[in-house]
Scaffold this motif. Sequence first.
Motif, PDB file in Angstrom:
ATOM      1  N   ALA A   1       0.776  -1.290  -0.132  1.00 54.07           N
ATOM      2  CA  ALA A   1      -0.155   0.170  -0.057  1.00 54.07           C
ATOM      3  C   ALA A   1       0.701   1.190  -0.027  1.00 54.07           C
ATOM      4  N   VAL A   2       1.815   1.334   0.731  1.00 53.96           N
ATOM      5  CA  VAL A   2       2.876   2.447   0.792  1.00 53.96           C
ATOM      6  C   VAL A   2       3.585   2.709  -0.272  1.00 53.96           C
ATOM      7  N   ALA A   3       4.127   1.568  -1.064  1.00 56.45           N
ATOM      8  CA  ALA A   3       4.745   1.581  -2.218  1.00 56.45           C
ATOM      9  C   ALA A   3       3.740   1.977  -3.460  1.00 56.45           C
ATOM     10  N   GLY A   4       2.602   1.460  -3.393  1.00 53.42           N
ATOM     11  CA  GLY A   4       1.744   2.004  -4.390  1.00 53.42           C
ATOM     12  C   GLY A   4       1.136   3.500  -4.273  1.00 53.42           C
ATOM     13  N   ALA A   5       1.072   3.972  -3.226  1.00 52.10           N
ATOM     14  CA  ALA A   5       0.443   5.404  -2.819  1.00 52.10           C
ATOM     15  C   ALA A   5       1.886   6.381  -3.312  1.00 52.10           C
TER      16      ALA A   5
ATOM     17  N   GLY B   1      -8.009  -0.256  10.156  1.00 53.62           N
ATOM     18  CA  GLY B   1      -7.149  -1.488  10.268  1.00 53.62           C
ATOM     19  C   GLY B   1      -6.432  -1.742   8.812  1.00 53.62           C
ATOM     20  N   ALA B   2      -5.964  -2.623   8.315  1.00 51.81           N
ATOM     21  CA  ALA B   2      -5.229  -2.975   7.144  1.00 51.81           C
ATOM     22  C   ALA B   2      -6.053  -2.678   6.079  1.00 51.81           C
ATOM     23  N   ALA B   3      -7.317  -3.046   5.901  1.00 47.86           N
ATOM     24  CA  ALA B   3      -8.231  -2.764   5.047  1.00 47.86           C
ATOM     25  C   ALA B   3      -8.286  -1.489   4.639  1.00 47.86           C
ATOM     26  N   GLY B   4      -8.234  -0.445   5.549  1.00 44.76           N
ATOM     27  CA  GLY B   4      -8.282   1.119   5.412  1.00 44.76           C
ATOM     28  C   GLY B   4      -6.987   1.581   4.600  1.00 44.76           C
ATOM     29  N   LEU B   5      -5.846   0.966   4.734  1.00 44.04           N
ATOM     30  CA  LEU B   5      -4.622   1.718   4.752  1.00 44.04           C
ATOM     31  C   LEU B   5      -4.578   2.322   3.239  1.00 44.04           C
TER      32      LEU B   5
ATOM     33  N   LEU C   1      -4.050   6.421   2.376  1.00 50.03           N
ATOM     34  CA  LEU C   1      -2.970   6.859   1.689  1.00 50.03           C
ATOM     35  C   LEU C   1      -3.492   7.653   0.294  1.00 50.03           C
ATOM     36  N   ARG C   2      -4.642   7.292  -0.246  1.00 47.58           N
ATOM     37  CA  ARG C   2      -5.337   8.263  -1.527  1.00 47.58           C
ATOM     38  C   ARG C   2      -5.979   9.266  -0.821  1.00 47.58           C
ATOM     39  N   GLY C   3      -6.086   9.643   0.337  1.00 47.42           N
ATOM     40  CA  GLY C   3      -6.627  10.810   0.875  1.00 47.42           C
ATOM     41  C   GLY C   3      -8.185  10.647   1.355  1.00 47.42           C
ATOM     42  N   GLU C   4      -8.394   9.086   1.295  1.00 47.23           N
ATOM     43  CA  GLU C   4      -9.942   9.143   1.535  1.00 47.23           C
ATOM     44  C   GLU C   4      -9.964   9.116   3.341  1.00 47.23           C
ATOM     45  N   ASP C   5     -11.257   9.261   3.789  1.00 49.36           N
ATOM     46  CA  ASP C   5     -11.274   8.854   5.217  1.00 49.36           C
ATOM     47  C   ASP C   5     -11.346   7.473   5.399  1.00 49.36           C
ATOM     48  N   ALA C   6     -10.640   6.935   6.451  1.00 50.61           N
ATOM     49  CA  ALA C   6     -10.763   5.379   6.995  1.00 50.61           C
ATOM     50  C   ALA C   6     -10.965   5.299   8.400  1.00 50.61           C
TER      51      ALA C   6
END
Length: 256
Positions: free
Chosen positions: A38-42, A238-242, A246-251
């Motif tokens: 997720a980090v690498a993708g963002a 949680g993991a599903a929100g990461l 990172l895309r700027g959404e609320d999680a």
Amino acid sequence: TGGGEAPPVVLKLGGSLITEKDRPETIDDEALAAACDAVAGALADGAVERLVVVHGGGSFGHHHASEHGVSTTAGTDDAGAVMDIHGAMTELNDAVLDRLHERDVPAVPVRPLSLSARPAGPDGDLDLPLSSTATLLGEGFVPVLHGDAVATAGAGVTVVSGDELVVDLAAGLGARRVGVCSTVPGVLDGDGDVIASIGSFEAVADALGASDATDVSGGMAAKVRELLALDAPAHVFGAAGLAGFLRGEDAGTRID
Ligand code: IP8
């Protein structure tokens, strides 16, 4: 140089997320790989320009800290205890860095034991110089800090939690957003439902319990209190929100 003045995102990866918290010094490979994806993708798609990562101790730091009776307030003067705690955190940090490098994330370690100190007394605010982290960010790196052993005036060496670092980094670097990713999908109310948004501690105090596994630096209540004190909006998820965070959404739970 990077030249980008964009305020950074500060992301904490909870120790309970990236390790198996009840088994000493065991990484949760799948969870760590997913977080690093997720980090690498963002970073690759530009959703996040500048990022500081902080990770917790999980079954690395907390195991040794509790074995030696060391916490954020109880110190030790035993160098062996310091080496056990710091050594385990270094090992975990190396694993996190490895996984990030495998994904071409320019991650470099920033080690609190070598950087930081606590003054004497219960109100002594952590001294965390930020010039190395800020300069690394400006040069295009992703600094990775971690909960650690930390020199403490009058007490020897205590523990600094990743949450404390997150708060200081966010305030000192003028973070844009703060994310705390753990094994729970957010801050839970008494019925186990995720609280969408928290604006004051009093409103949620009763609903917040303590962490059930060994955690020398406090559970969710302490985290919420620290995050509320920040100017930047924080999210606990949680993991599903990461990836969404990172895309700027609320999680998960928004704390602001
Ligand atoms: O897991 C504490 O960091 P945390 C790390 O963020 C140690 O509370 C050294 C126990």
